[in-house]
Motif scaffolding. Structure first.
Motif, PDB file in Angstrom:
ATOM      1  N   TRP A   1       0.902  -1.147  -0.102  1.00 22.52           N
ATOM      2  CA  TRP A   1      -0.051   0.016   0.182  1.00 22.52           C
ATOM      3  C   TRP A   1       0.994   1.303  -0.028  1.00 22.52           C
ATOM      4  O   TRP A   1       0.531   2.381  -0.564  1.00 22.52           O
ATOM      5  CB  TRP A   1      -1.071   0.214   1.374  1.00 22.52           C
ATOM      6  N   SER A   2       1.975   1.089   0.513  1.00 18.89           N
ATOM      7  CA  SER A   2       2.891   2.310   0.668  1.00 18.89           C
ATOM      8  C   SER A   2       3.445   2.664  -0.621  1.00 18.89           C
ATOM      9  O   SER A   2       3.916   3.933  -0.830  1.00 18.89           O
ATOM     10  CB  SER A   2       4.202   1.969   1.609  1.00 18.89           C
ATOM     11  N   GLY A   3       3.425   1.712  -1.716  1.00 16.80           N
ATOM     12  CA  GLY A   3       3.914   2.014  -2.850  1.00 16.80           C
ATOM     13  C   GLY A   3       5.538   1.981  -2.902  1.00 16.80           C
ATOM     14  O   GLY A   3       6.161   2.131  -4.098  1.00 16.80           O
ATOM     15  N   ARG A   4       5.999   1.558  -1.979  1.00 12.95           N
ATOM     16  CA  ARG A   4       7.445   1.263  -1.882  1.00 12.95           C
ATOM     17  C   ARG A   4       8.121  -0.047  -1.509  1.00 12.95           C
ATOM     18  O   ARG A   4       9.320  -0.379  -1.290  1.00 12.95           O
ATOM     19  CB  ARG A   4       8.210   2.154  -0.660  1.00 12.95           C
ATOM     20  N   ALA A   5       7.287  -0.996  -1.825  1.00 14.63           N
ATOM     21  CA  ALA A   5       7.726  -2.416  -1.666  1.00 14.63           C
ATOM     22  C   ALA A   5       8.977  -2.848  -2.579  1.00 14.63           C
ATOM     23  O   ALA A   5       9.479  -3.533  -2.264  1.00 14.63           O
ATOM     24  CB  ALA A   5       6.188  -3.125  -2.132  1.00 14.63           C
ATOM     25  N   LYS A   6       8.749  -2.272  -4.093  1.00 15.08           N
ATOM     26  CA  LYS A   6       9.893  -2.728  -4.795  1.00 15.08           C
ATOM     27  C   LYS A   6      11.086  -1.895  -4.588  1.00 15.08           C
ATOM     28  O   LYS A   6      12.081  -2.137  -5.298  1.00 15.08           O
ATOM     29  CB  LYS A   6       9.416  -2.271  -6.181  1.00 15.08           C
ATOM     30  N   GLN A   7      11.058  -1.203  -3.358  1.00 16.62           N
ATOM     31  CA  GLN A   7      12.331  -0.169  -3.209  1.00 16.62           C
ATOM     32  C   GLN A   7      12.886  -0.870  -2.016  1.00 16.62           C
ATOM     33  O   GLN A   7      14.020  -0.563  -1.654  1.00 16.62           O
ATOM     34  CB  GLN A   7      11.878   1.128  -2.976  1.00 16.62           C
ATOM     35  N   ILE A   8      12.526  -1.970  -1.478  1.00 18.46           N
ATOM     36  CA  ILE A   8      13.157  -2.705  -0.326  1.00 18.46           C
ATOM     37  C   ILE A   8      14.481  -3.117  -0.874  1.00 18.46           C
ATOM     38  O   ILE A   8      14.478  -3.893  -1.856  1.00 18.46           O
ATOM     39  CB  ILE A   8      12.287  -3.666   0.157  1.00 18.46           C
ATOM     40  N   ARG A   9      15.571  -2.729  -0.094  1.00 22.44           N
ATOM     41  CA  ARG A   9      17.055  -3.248  -0.423  1.00 22.44           C
ATOM     42  C   ARG A   9      17.344  -4.648   0.476  1.00 22.44           C
ATOM     43  O   ARG A   9      17.041  -4.661   1.384  1.00 22.44           O
ATOM     44  CB  ARG A   9      18.037  -2.243  -0.113  1.00 22.44           C
ATOM     45  N   ALA A  10      18.183  -5.325  -0.460  1.00 27.62           N
ATOM     46  CA  ALA A  10      18.872  -6.525   0.040  1.00 27.62           C
ATOM     47  C   ALA A  10      19.604  -6.003   1.185  1.00 27.62           C
ATOM     48  O   ALA A  10      20.522  -5.088   1.038  1.00 27.62           O
ATOM     49  CB  ALA A  10      19.547  -7.331  -0.922  1.00 27.62           C
ATOM     50  N   GLY A  11      20.003  -6.688   2.241  1.00 23.16           N
ATOM     51  CA  GLY A  11      21.013  -6.465   3.280  1.00 23.16           C
ATOM     52  C   GLY A  11      20.793  -7.033   4.697  1.00 23.16           C
ATOM     53  O   GLY A  11      19.690  -7.537   4.703  1.00 23.16           O
ATOM     54  N   SER A  12      21.421  -6.677   5.570  1.00 26.29           N
ATOM     55  CA  SER A  12      21.454  -7.279   6.897  1.00 26.29           C
ATOM     56  C   SER A  12      20.590  -5.987   7.871  1.00 26.29           C
ATOM     57  O   SER A  12      21.244  -4.877   7.964  1.00 26.29           O
ATOM     58  CB  SER A  12      22.616  -7.576   7.724  1.00 26.29           C
ATOM     59  N   TYR A  13      19.502  -6.283   8.453  1.00 27.64           N
ATOM     60  CA  TYR A  13      18.771  -5.268   9.253  1.00 27.64           C
ATOM     61  C   TYR A  13      18.688  -5.713  10.632  1.00 27.64           C
ATOM     62  O   TYR A  13      18.782  -6.898  10.965  1.00 27.64           O
ATOM     63  CB  TYR A  13      17.535  -4.884   8.627  1.00 27.64           C
ATOM     64  N   GLU A  14      18.603  -4.729  11.501  1.00 26.57           N
ATOM     65  CA  GLU A  14      18.471  -4.940  12.925  1.00 26.57           C
ATOM     66  C   GLU A  14      17.395  -3.913  13.611  1.00 26.57           C
ATOM     67  O   GLU A  14      17.463  -2.684  13.277  1.00 26.57           O
ATOM     68  CB  GLU A  14      19.583  -4.934  13.841  1.00 26.57           C
TER      69      GLU A  14
END
Length: 330
Positions: A72-85
């Motif tokens: 819904w945010s319109g940013r789903a395809k902008q999610i970047r690969a990486g390690s998150y915490e």
């Protein structure tokens, strides 16, 4: 007609309540299974799987809600690969912002000036969350994997601190360190002082590694380089202990003996003239610069004063006096 108005008002009320609930959910902290939750998002992972992965890692919400928020945010395809915490208090909005920004958790590997290749390999093995692809590789296989088959690894990597994402391959870090050394060496060689007794950037790298190992005080570095440059100019053996020690390899027990100085190896600069066949360690930027811009002095000798600094001499008589003073205490 009244019933239609009432129905419409009811729908609008429900929609408003739903929107309010969604808005409140987006601004409210997510429940976590622990004080912090970590997730590594692999390249190519679709948003639905990212949402499920967060829930599986310990974000205590419905994965469908997370996915619908991403979509819904319109940013789903902008999610970047990486390690998150994420930590306690994180909201769904903040979680998505973090992944869109690529705000990763990074580890660090520090390669120290003067380290040899064995020490580099040990540091790679001990680095946290670094995928050890090179652990079972030979030196030749490592260099082939880096695209430089036939090149020995000693001294080929620039000593620096390298940040990396959790789960990245050690080859990726080595490739960055190798590229950094190539850039630094190429630039230093292009800007070298005139009339140096060095035929190539490779020879400069070898000599810089010796300067790195021989320099006790930073202020002496260009004079240490000058001693070795001057010796090469006059055809004098370099006669430097670090090369002999390197040639001994793991057999060196910390005590350099007279017999070691007399035992001929390709790295014994007492028994062989010129430069050794390879670098003996990783030189830093300061040693590269000192080697290619040595101090304008005529010194051929130096001896440690015992405080990290060195005493420099132009002739053997003066050098022997310095040895008697600082080494023999005479």
């Amino acid at each position: 007609m009244k019933w239609l108005v009432r129905a419409l008002l009811a729908v609008l009320l429900i929609a408003a309540l739903a929107a309010g609930a969604v808005w409140q959910w987006l601004r409210s902290p997510l429940s976590l299974a622990a004080a912090s939750v970590e997730l590594s998002v692999e390249p190519g992972t679709n948003p639905a799987d990212v949402a499920r992965a967060w829930v599986g890692a310990g974000v205590q919400t419905d994965a469908r809600y997370l996915y619908q928020w991403f979509k819904w945010s319109g940013r789903a395809k902008q999610i970047r690969a990486g390690s998150y915490e994420v930590h306690a208090g994180v909201t769904p909005g903040e979680l998505l912002d973090k992944m869109v920004r690529g705000d990763e958790v990074l580890e660090q590997l520090r390669l120290i000036e003067g380290w040899n290749w064995r020490q580099v390999r040990a540091a790679l093995a001990a680095a946290p969350a670094l995928k050890a692809r090179t652990a079972q590789m030979s030196d030749a296989e490592v260099m082939a994997a880096l695209g430089e088959p036939g090149l020995l690894p000693e001294g080929r990597f620039f000593p620096d601190t390298y940040a990396y994402s959790r789960g990245v391959s050690d080859l990726t870090v080595l490739k960055r360190a190798r590229a950094a050394m190539q850039r630094r060496l190429t630039a230093a060689w292009a800007a070298r002082a005139p009339e140096l007794p060095l035929k190539s950037a490779e020879e400069a790298l070898i000599l810089a590694s010796i300067v790195e190992k021989e320099t006790g005080a930073a202020a002496d570095r260009s004079r240490v380089a000058a001693v070795f440059v001057n010796r090469l100019r006059v055809g004098m053996p370099l006669q430097t202990d670090p090369t002999v020690i390197y040639g001994l390899g793991e057999a060196f027990d910390g005590n350099l003996r007279k017999r070691d100085l007399q035992a001929d190896t390709p790295f014994n600069t007492y028994t062989r003239g010129g430069l050794p066949p390879t670098p003996i360690a990783m030189p830093g930027q300061a040693s590269l610069q000192a080697t290619l811009h040595p101090a304008p002095v005529k010194s051929l000798y130096f001896v440690s004063r015992g405080d990290g600094s060195s005493e420099f001499s132009e002739d053997l008589t003066a050098h022997n006096r310095a040895v008697n003073k600082y080494i023999r205490g005479k």
